[in-house]
Design a protein around this motif. Structure first.
Motif, PDB file in Angstrom:
ATOM      1  N   TYR A  48      13.776  -1.444   4.976  1.00  0.00           N
ATOM      2  CA  TYR A  48      13.574  -0.775   3.691  1.00  0.00           C
ATOM      3  C   TYR A  48      12.241  -0.029   3.704  1.00  0.00           C
ATOM      4  CZ  TYR A  48      16.881  -4.374   1.982  1.00  0.00           C
ATOM      5  OH  TYR A  48      17.960  -5.215   1.805  1.00  0.00           O
ATOM      6  N   VAL A  49      12.198   1.104   3.026  1.00  0.00           N
ATOM      7  CA  VAL A  49      10.922   1.729   2.675  1.00  0.00           C
ATOM      8  C   VAL A  49      10.599   1.295   1.250  1.00  0.00           C
ATOM      9  CG1 VAL A  49       9.779   3.926   2.122  1.00  0.00           C
ATOM     10  CG2 VAL A  49      11.127   3.697   4.222  1.00  0.00           C
ATOM     11  N   VAL A  50       9.381   0.812   1.033  1.00  0.00           N
ATOM     12  CA  VAL A  50       8.940   0.375  -0.296  1.00  0.00           C
ATOM     13  C   VAL A  50       7.871   1.353  -0.767  1.00  0.00           C
ATOM     14  CG1 VAL A  50       8.055  -1.533  -1.673  1.00  0.00           C
ATOM     15  CG2 VAL A  50       9.345  -2.011   0.415  1.00  0.00           C
ATOM     16  N   THR A  51       8.132   2.054  -1.864  1.00  0.00           N
ATOM     17  CA  THR A  51       7.259   3.166  -2.244  1.00  0.00           C
ATOM     18  C   THR A  51       7.033   3.239  -3.747  1.00  0.00           C
ATOM     19  OG1 THR A  51       6.937   5.561  -2.024  1.00  0.00           O
ATOM     20  CG2 THR A  51       9.205   4.800  -2.366  1.00  0.00           C
ATOM     21  N   ASP A  52       5.920   3.876  -4.124  1.00  0.00           N
ATOM     22  CA  ASP A  52       5.626   4.154  -5.530  1.00  0.00           C
ATOM     23  C   ASP A  52       6.009   5.593  -5.892  1.00  0.00           C
ATOM     24  OD1 ASP A  52       3.769   5.708  -4.230  1.00  0.00           O
ATOM     25  OD2 ASP A  52       2.012   4.623  -4.936  1.00  0.00           O
ATOM     26  N   SER A  53       6.589   6.300  -4.931  1.00  0.00           N
ATOM     27  CA  SER A  53       6.809   7.741  -5.072  1.00  0.00           C
ATOM     28  C   SER A  53       8.292   8.084  -5.097  1.00  0.00           C
ATOM     29  CB  SER A  53       6.130   8.471  -3.903  1.00  0.00           C
ATOM     30  OG  SER A  53       6.641   9.782  -3.763  1.00  0.00           O
ATOM     31  N   MET A  57       9.975  -4.113   6.258  1.00  0.00           N
ATOM     32  CA  MET A  57       9.647  -3.318   5.073  1.00  0.00           C
ATOM     33  C   MET A  57       8.499  -2.380   5.420  1.00  0.00           C
ATOM     34  SD  MET A  57      10.289  -5.480   1.658  1.00  0.00           S
ATOM     35  CE  MET A  57      11.965  -6.001   1.254  1.00  0.00           C
ATOM     36  N   ILE A  58       8.665  -1.119   5.045  1.00  0.00           N
ATOM     37  CA  ILE A  58       7.687  -0.075   5.370  1.00  0.00           C
ATOM     38  C   ILE A  58       7.022   0.369   4.072  1.00  0.00           C
ATOM     39  CG2 ILE A  58       7.381   2.210   6.396  1.00  0.00           C
ATOM     40  CD1 ILE A  58      10.074   1.743   7.880  1.00  0.00           C
ATOM     41  N   PRO A  59       5.778  -0.069   3.804  1.00  0.00           N
ATOM     42  CA  PRO A  59       5.106   0.377   2.585  1.00  0.00           C
ATOM     43  C   PRO A  59       4.722   1.849   2.720  1.00  0.00           C
ATOM     44  CG  PRO A  59       3.609  -0.941   3.910  1.00  0.00           C
ATOM     45  CD  PRO A  59       4.937  -0.954   4.621  1.00  0.00           C
ATOM     46  N   ALA A  60       5.000   2.631   1.685  1.00  0.00           N
ATOM     47  CA  ALA A  60       4.797   4.078   1.781  1.00  0.00           C
ATOM     48  C   ALA A  60       4.223   4.613   0.476  1.00  0.00           C
ATOM     49  CB  ALA A  60       6.133   4.757   2.100  1.00  0.00           C
ATOM     50  N   ARG A  61       2.912   4.881   0.504  1.00  0.00           N
ATOM     51  CA  ARG A  61       2.227   5.399  -0.682  1.00  0.00           C
ATOM     52  C   ARG A  61       2.046   6.906  -0.510  1.00  0.00           C
ATOM     53  NH1 ARG A  61      -3.414   5.265  -2.390  1.00  0.00           N
ATOM     54  NH2 ARG A  61      -3.926   4.648  -0.269  1.00  0.00           N
ATOM     55  N   TYR A  62       2.399   7.662  -1.528  1.00  0.00           N
ATOM     56  CA  TYR A  62       2.298   9.129  -1.410  1.00  0.00           C
ATOM     57  C   TYR A  62       0.838   9.589  -1.419  1.00  0.00           C
ATOM     58  CZ  TYR A  62       3.267  14.065  -1.964  1.00  0.00           C
ATOM     59  OH  TYR A  62       3.312  15.420  -1.765  1.00  0.00           O
ATOM     60  N   ALA A  63       0.043   9.004  -2.320  1.00  0.00           N
ATOM     61  CA  ALA A  63      -1.318   9.510  -2.542  1.00  0.00           C
ATOM     62  C   ALA A  63      -2.336   8.827  -1.639  1.00  0.00           C
ATOM     63  CB  ALA A  63      -1.705   9.327  -4.001  1.00  0.00           C
ATOM     64  N   ALA A  64      -2.174   8.931  -0.314  1.00  0.00           N
ATOM     65  CA  ALA A  64      -3.135   8.325   0.614  1.00  0.00           C
ATOM     66  C   ALA A  64      -4.502   8.972   0.431  1.00  0.00           C
ATOM     67  CB  ALA A  64      -2.645   8.511   2.050  1.00  0.00           C
ATOM     68  N   SER A  65      -5.551   8.148   0.425  1.00  0.00           N
ATOM     69  CA  SER A  65      -6.890   8.667   0.084  1.00  0.00           C
ATOM     70  C   SER A  65      -7.418   9.670   1.108  1.00  0.00           C
ATOM     71  CB  SER A  65      -7.877   7.508  -0.089  1.00  0.00           C
ATOM     72  OG  SER A  65      -7.866   6.683   1.064  1.00  0.00           O
ATOM     73  N   ARG A  66      -7.214   9.395   2.424  1.00  0.00           N
ATOM     74  CA  ARG A  66      -7.781  10.276   3.439  1.00  0.00           C
ATOM     75  C   ARG A  66      -6.935  11.525   3.680  1.00  0.00           C
ATOM     76  NH1 ARG A  66      -9.102   5.261   5.884  1.00  0.00           N
ATOM     77  NH2 ARG A  66      -7.236   5.291   7.167  1.00  0.00           N
ATOM     78  N   GLU A 107       0.299   0.071  -8.919  1.00  0.00           N
ATOM     79  CA  GLU A 107      -1.081  -0.416  -8.916  1.00  0.00           C
ATOM     80  C   GLU A 107      -1.419  -1.403  -7.813  1.00  0.00           C
ATOM     81  OE1 GLU A 107       1.142  -2.714 -12.233  1.00  0.00           O
ATOM     82  OE2 GLU A 107       1.064  -0.684 -11.443  1.00  0.00           O
ATOM     83  N   HIS A 108      -0.664  -1.425  -6.732  1.00  0.00           N
ATOM     84  CA  HIS A 108      -0.945  -2.378  -5.661  1.00  0.00           C
ATOM     85  C   HIS A 108      -2.184  -1.968  -4.867  1.00  0.00           C
ATOM     86  CE1 HIS A 108       2.550  -4.757  -6.365  1.00  0.00           C
ATOM     87  NE2 HIS A 108       3.361  -3.732  -6.216  1.00  0.00           N
ATOM     88  N   GLU A 109      -2.954  -2.989  -4.452  1.00  0.00           N
ATOM     89  CA  GLU A 109      -4.186  -2.754  -3.693  1.00  0.00           C
ATOM     90  C   GLU A 109      -3.899  -2.444  -2.228  1.00  0.00           C
ATOM     91  OE1 GLU A 109      -7.229  -2.523  -4.608  1.00  0.00           O
ATOM     92  OE2 GLU A 109      -7.319  -3.356  -6.626  1.00  0.00           O
ATOM     93  N   SER A 110      -2.788  -2.973  -1.695  1.00  0.00           N
ATOM     94  CA  SER A 110      -2.519  -2.819  -0.260  1.00  0.00           C
ATOM     95  C   SER A 110      -1.015  -2.754  -0.012  1.00  0.00           C
ATOM     96  CB  SER A 110      -3.101  -4.009   0.513  1.00  0.00           C
ATOM     97  OG  SER A 110      -2.335  -5.180   0.240  1.00  0.00           O
ATOM     98  N   GLY A 111      -0.675  -2.375   1.226  1.00  0.00           N
ATOM     99  CA  GLY A 111       0.723  -2.342   1.619  1.00  0.00           C
ATOM    100  C   GLY A 111       1.363  -3.720   1.565  1.00  0.00           C
ATOM    101  N   SER A 112       0.590  -4.752   1.919  1.00  0.00           N
ATOM    102  CA  SER A 112       1.131  -6.117   1.888  1.00  0.00           C
ATOM    103  C   SER A 112       1.465  -6.542   0.459  1.00  0.00           C
ATOM    104  CB  SER A 112       0.136  -7.092   2.512  1.00  0.00           C
ATOM    105  OG  SER A 112      -0.041  -6.799   3.877  1.00  0.00           O
ATOM    106  N   ASP A 113       0.605  -6.168  -0.496  1.00  0.00           N
ATOM    107  CA  ASP A 113       0.905  -6.467  -1.899  1.00  0.00           C
ATOM    108  C   ASP A 113       2.190  -5.764  -2.328  1.00  0.00           C
ATOM    109  OD1 ASP A 113      -1.396  -8.068  -2.750  1.00  0.00           O
ATOM    110  OD2 ASP A 113      -2.576  -6.265  -2.390  1.00  0.00           O
ATOM    111  N   ARG A 114       2.344  -4.540  -1.868  1.00  0.00           N
ATOM    112  CA  ARG A 114       3.522  -3.750  -2.245  1.00  0.00           C
ATOM    113  C   ARG A 114       4.809  -4.404  -1.742  1.00  0.00           C
ATOM    114  NH1 ARG A 114       3.109   0.980  -4.137  1.00  0.00           N
ATOM    115  NH2 ARG A 114       1.090   1.409  -3.182  1.00  0.00           N
ATOM    116  N   ILE A 115       4.800  -4.847  -0.462  1.00  0.00           N
ATOM    117  CA  ILE A 115       6.041  -5.425   0.063  1.00  0.00           C
ATOM    118  C   ILE A 115       6.251  -6.858  -0.421  1.00  0.00           C
ATOM    119  CG2 ILE A 115       6.135  -3.888   2.056  1.00  0.00           C
ATOM    120  CD1 ILE A 115       5.303  -6.194   3.826  1.00  0.00           C
ATOM    121  N   ALA A 116       5.171  -7.547  -0.802  1.00  0.00           N
ATOM    122  CA  ALA A 116       5.330  -8.894  -1.375  1.00  0.00           C
ATOM    123  C   ALA A 116       6.147  -8.818  -2.667  1.00  0.00           C
ATOM    124  CB  ALA A 116       3.975  -9.528  -1.641  1.00  0.00           C
TER     125      ALA A 116
END
Length: 242
Positions: free
Chosen positions: A47-52, A6-15, A72-81
């Motif tokens: 799978y890609v797991v995303t909020d976007s 599983m590939i966690p993929a958040r669009y709004a990366a902070s950096r 609202e996940h804090e981390s990629g691990s939370d997202r794929i869990a």
């Protein structure tokens, strides 16, 4: 043993917001990462797991598999869990979405640890690569790891560890590469454990495991690759791709 990725993929990366949709040699970073992971042929499903919806459409429109998660996940691990809770598998490999140079041999080494006699002592496994460039050792975007004599992680930090107080001692420095192989139960445990102050301070998710007494087996690789954290990393990745 059923193994999925599983590939966690958040669009709004902070950096570097939107970095996963940046162009890397004609395809987006996230699509490059997905295709590289599938190409290893180590997984029954990827799978890609995303909020976007942008990333979701990018993967599915190119024939891939994607899952929408809460935002609202804090981390990629939370997202794929969240995503893996109802999926039948034994081992879940988290490949970061900004790792387009993901390759088979390093992943195979990580999965190999679950086949050994002492595997019952391992909650998750991850990768590290030796670094010698002092600028990279000092870079807070580079997460460093130190291990015990059996290569179990002792600590992760954005600071140089160990600190070179005695210049006569030859210290080795290892960068943590953001690929994790979890037992499914360990990943589901992670998601219900509250974040404690060391993880919150360093902003390194695998510290949560150490804070709760979990054991992380580190596997050394020689493959550097490029994790795309900044626009400068993207330019480096483009040069490497060519």
């Amino acid at each position: 043993m059923k193994i999925i990725s599983m590939i966690p993929a958040r669009y709004a990366a902070s950096r570097f917001p939107g970095k996963l949709m940046q162009n890397l040699a004609g395809k987006s970073v996230i699509l490059r990462t997905y295709e590289a992971t599938v190409a290893t042929q180590l997984f029954s499903e990827v799978y890609v797991v995303t909020d976007s919806s942008i990333i979701y459409d990018e993967i599915t429109n190119n024939g891939g598999k994607a899952i929408m998660s809460k935002m609202e996940h804090e981390s990629g691990s939370d997202r794929i869990a969240e995503a893996v809770a109802n999926v039948d598998c034994d081992i879940v490999v988290n490949v970061q979405g900004d790792e387009p140079f993901t390759e088979r041999e390093s992943l195979r080494k990580v999965l190999e640890v679950f086949k050994h006699d002492d595997s019952k002592n391992i909650d998750l496994a991850s990768l590290m690569v030796e670094i010698k460039d002092w600028e990279e050792i000092n870079n807070p975007n580079t997460v460093k790891v130190i291990v015990d004599q059996n290569n179990f992680a002792l600590y992760f930090s954005r600071s140089p560890i160990p600190y070179p107080r005695d210049k006569n001692v030859e210290a080795k420095y290892f960068k943590h590469k953001g690929i994790y192989a979890f037992r499914k139960e360990a990943l589901l445990d992670f998601a219900v454990l509250p974040m404690r102050f060391i993880e919150a301070t360093e902003k390194i998710e695998c510290i949560r495991y150490l804070e709760y007494g979990k054991r992380i087996k580190m596997v050394e690789t020689e493959v550097q690759g490029v994790e795309i954290d900044t626009p400068e990393d993207l330019e480096k990745a483009k040069r490497l791709w060519q």
